[in-house]
Structure formats: structure tokens, C-alpha cells
Design an enzyme around this catalytic site. Structure first.
Site, PDB file in Angstrom:
ATOM      1  N   CYS A  52      -0.633   3.685  -6.814  1.00 30.32           N
ATOM      2  CA  CYS A  52      -1.452   2.995  -5.809  1.00 30.32           C
ATOM      3  C   CYS A  52      -1.574   1.557  -6.274  1.00 30.32           C
ATOM      4  O   CYS A  52      -1.792   1.298  -7.468  1.00 30.32           O
ATOM      5  CB  CYS A  52      -2.832   3.651  -5.690  1.00 30.32           C
ATOM      6  N   CYS A  76       0.871  -1.173   0.000  1.00 28.43           N
ATOM      7  CA  CYS A  76       0.000   0.000   0.000  1.00 28.43           C
ATOM      8  C   CYS A  76       0.904   1.217   0.000  1.00 28.43           C
ATOM      9  O   CYS A  76       1.706   1.387   0.927  1.00 28.43           O
ATOM     10  CB  CYS A  76      -0.905  -0.011   1.235  1.00 28.43           C
TER      11      CYS A  76
END
Length: 283
Positions: free
Chosen positions: A204, A92
Site C-alpha cells: 500500500c 493506490c
């Protein structure tokens, strides 16, 4: 609670391995980390994998740094108490930029983070315009701007922060179709540029899940760059040179933080990725 899908359409999985294998945790706030896990598994198919996702606090992009650090440390600790870990991947971008120092201080095993692939994008661009597609939090972080100053100071960087793309990627894995018109609306600032980015950093881990749809909306020939392959190579090196000898004969397993209907809907997807069961992790 462990949940197993018994369905005739479920892909057959191999039996529990008898040979001990290094145990690797891949963690994300949602399912975006599966894109990183897939790259690691492609390079290192014979490991014991644990996938954990924080569906209680998802998405992290709108949370405070203090909350993210405390939450990630808490979850990795809970997994470590169940399985001795050889290595953890924080798949992440938002969590990586703030939680790695605390994790590396607390745990003896290597912790790998994910950062936007700005350096390779700067090498690939032909027109000198690089797009950074990320969450708003990643776009704002000083660390991101340090990467740009260090590796792409001669490029024009067009940054676009979007939480909506994260939701679209999650919905896609739940079986929903992705609206190309919605993607065009999100990407409109780039599409209206006289010279749009010819290279786009997927900043992302959710965004590689939308690769096909993004390529349909972005100008023809746009390159999409992410960190997955680099993370896989780094994981392989660390397992060989620095990881503790923490091995398991258990089958791959996924953990959620709450066994919601949405989490249960992910069972077929998780099984296709090789995770035999989904359990709630008590934190």
C-alpha cells in the site's frame, strides 16, 4: 477555493517556471501517494506535478470495485478538463488493481498503476518467507494471488491485511506520533511466527511513510520493498516514448475533494513536497 499557507516557517518554493513542462497527475485516495510522487520527483524533478487525493471517499480499501472504478475515472476526468495531462499515476494499490482497464480505455495518455512488489521481494528473500503488508482488499484481490503464483510460487507468502496502518500513516503526516505498541499489535501474527518474513512487501502506498517505525518493530535485518522506484523509472520511459505533448508553465498544485479542516492541516506537508496551493476539485 485555493488555499495558500503564508507562514514564516514554510519552505521557500521556486517561482513558477517559465519553460513548459510535461504535466503528470499523481492520484491516491489519501496521502500515501506522496511516497510514490517523491520517488518520481527524485528521478524527474523538472515536471509539472498535480497531486489529487480523494479525502471524501477515503479509504478505498473498504469500497466496492464498481464504486472505485467510477470514482477514479470521474476524478481523473475532472483533472484532465483543467490540465491536459502527459501521464497519470494511480498511486493506490487498491485503485490500480481494478480501475486501470477503464482508465486506459478512456484516456489517450499513459496511465501507470501500482502493484505489490512481489517479484523483487521473491528475489531478495534469504529464508524464503515473504510478507505482504497491504489493505484487506489488496490481499483478497485475484490479481494479487496471480502475482504470487507467477513470481513467488517457491516462497512462503505471509499476507497481512490492515486498514489501521493506512490510518496511522495518514495521522503521521498530520503530525501525530505513531504508537510502536499499536504496530506490534497489528504485526503480531508475523512476530509470533517461528520464522518471520525476512522481506516485507509494502503493498500500500501509505506504508512507506511508516518505514522507520516498521523497522523498529520488525525483526532486525528485515528488508522492506515497495514499488516507488520502479514506478518512477516506468514514468520516465513513458514520458520519453509514449506520452502526448501536454505541457504547462504552471506551478505544482494539489487537489482535495473537500476542503475539510483535515485537508487544510496538510498544507505545510504539501508545500514541503513542492505543491504551492491546495484547491477543492469539483467532481
Amino acid at each position: 477555493m485555493a488555499t495558500k499557507l503564508q507562514d514564516e516557517n514554510t519552505p521557500c518554493l521556486a517561482a513558477t517556471p517559465s519553460e513548459p513542462r510535461p504535466t503528470v497527475l499523481v492520484f491516491d485516495s489519501g496521502v500515501g501517494g506522496l511516497s510514490v510522487y517523491d520517488e518520481i520527483r527524485r528521478l524527474l524533478p523538472d515536471l509539472h506535478y498535480i497531486y489529487a487525493f480523494d479525502n471524501v471517499a477515503f479509504p478505498y480499501g473498504e469500497k466496492s470495485e464498481t464504486f472505485i472504478v467510477e470514482r477514479v475515472v470521474e476524478i481523473v476526468t475532472a483533472v484532465q478538463q483543467r490540465y491536459p495531462l502527459s501521464l497519470a499515476v494511480i498511486a493506490c494499490n487498491t485503485a490500480s488493481t481494478v480501475s486501470l482497464p477503464a482508465l486506459r480505455e478512456k484516456f489517450a495518455f499513459p496511465v501507470v498503476g501500482v502493484v505489490p512488489a512481489i517479484k523483487p521481494a521473491a528475489r531478495l528473500t534469504a529464508n524464503g518467507v515473504v510478507g505482504l503488508l497491504a489493505t484487506r482488499a489488496t490481499v483478497k484481490r485475484p490479481y494479487t494471488h496471480e502475482l504470487i503464483a507467477r513470481f513467488a510460487n517457491e516462497c512462503q507468502i505471509a499476507m497481512l491485511g490492515s486498514a489501521e496502518l493506512v490510518e496511522l500513516a495518514e495521522a503521521k503526516l498530520h503530525g501525530d506520533s505513531v504508537s510502536l505498541e499499536e504496530l506490534r499489535r497489528i504485526l503480531r501474527p508475523w512476530l509470533r511466527m517461528p520464522e518471520p518474513p525476512d522481506t516485507v512487501v509494502l503493498g500500500c502506498t501509505h506504508f512507506p511513510l511508516l518505514r522507520d517505525e516498521l523497522l523498529q518493530v520488525l525483526p532486525e535485518g528485515t528488508r522492506l520493498v515497495d514499488s516507488g522506484a520502479a514506478i518512477a523509472r516506468r514514468t520516465a520511459w513513458l514520458l520519453e516514448h509514449e506520452a502526448p505533448d501536454a505541457k504547462s508553465t504552471d506551478a505544482n498544485i494539489a487537489y482535495c475533494m473537500a476542503m475539510t479542516p483535515g485537508a487544510e492541516q496538510l498544507l505545510p506537508v504539501l508545500q514541503r513536497y513542492g505543491f504551492e496551493t491546495l484547491e477543492k476539485l469539483a467532481v
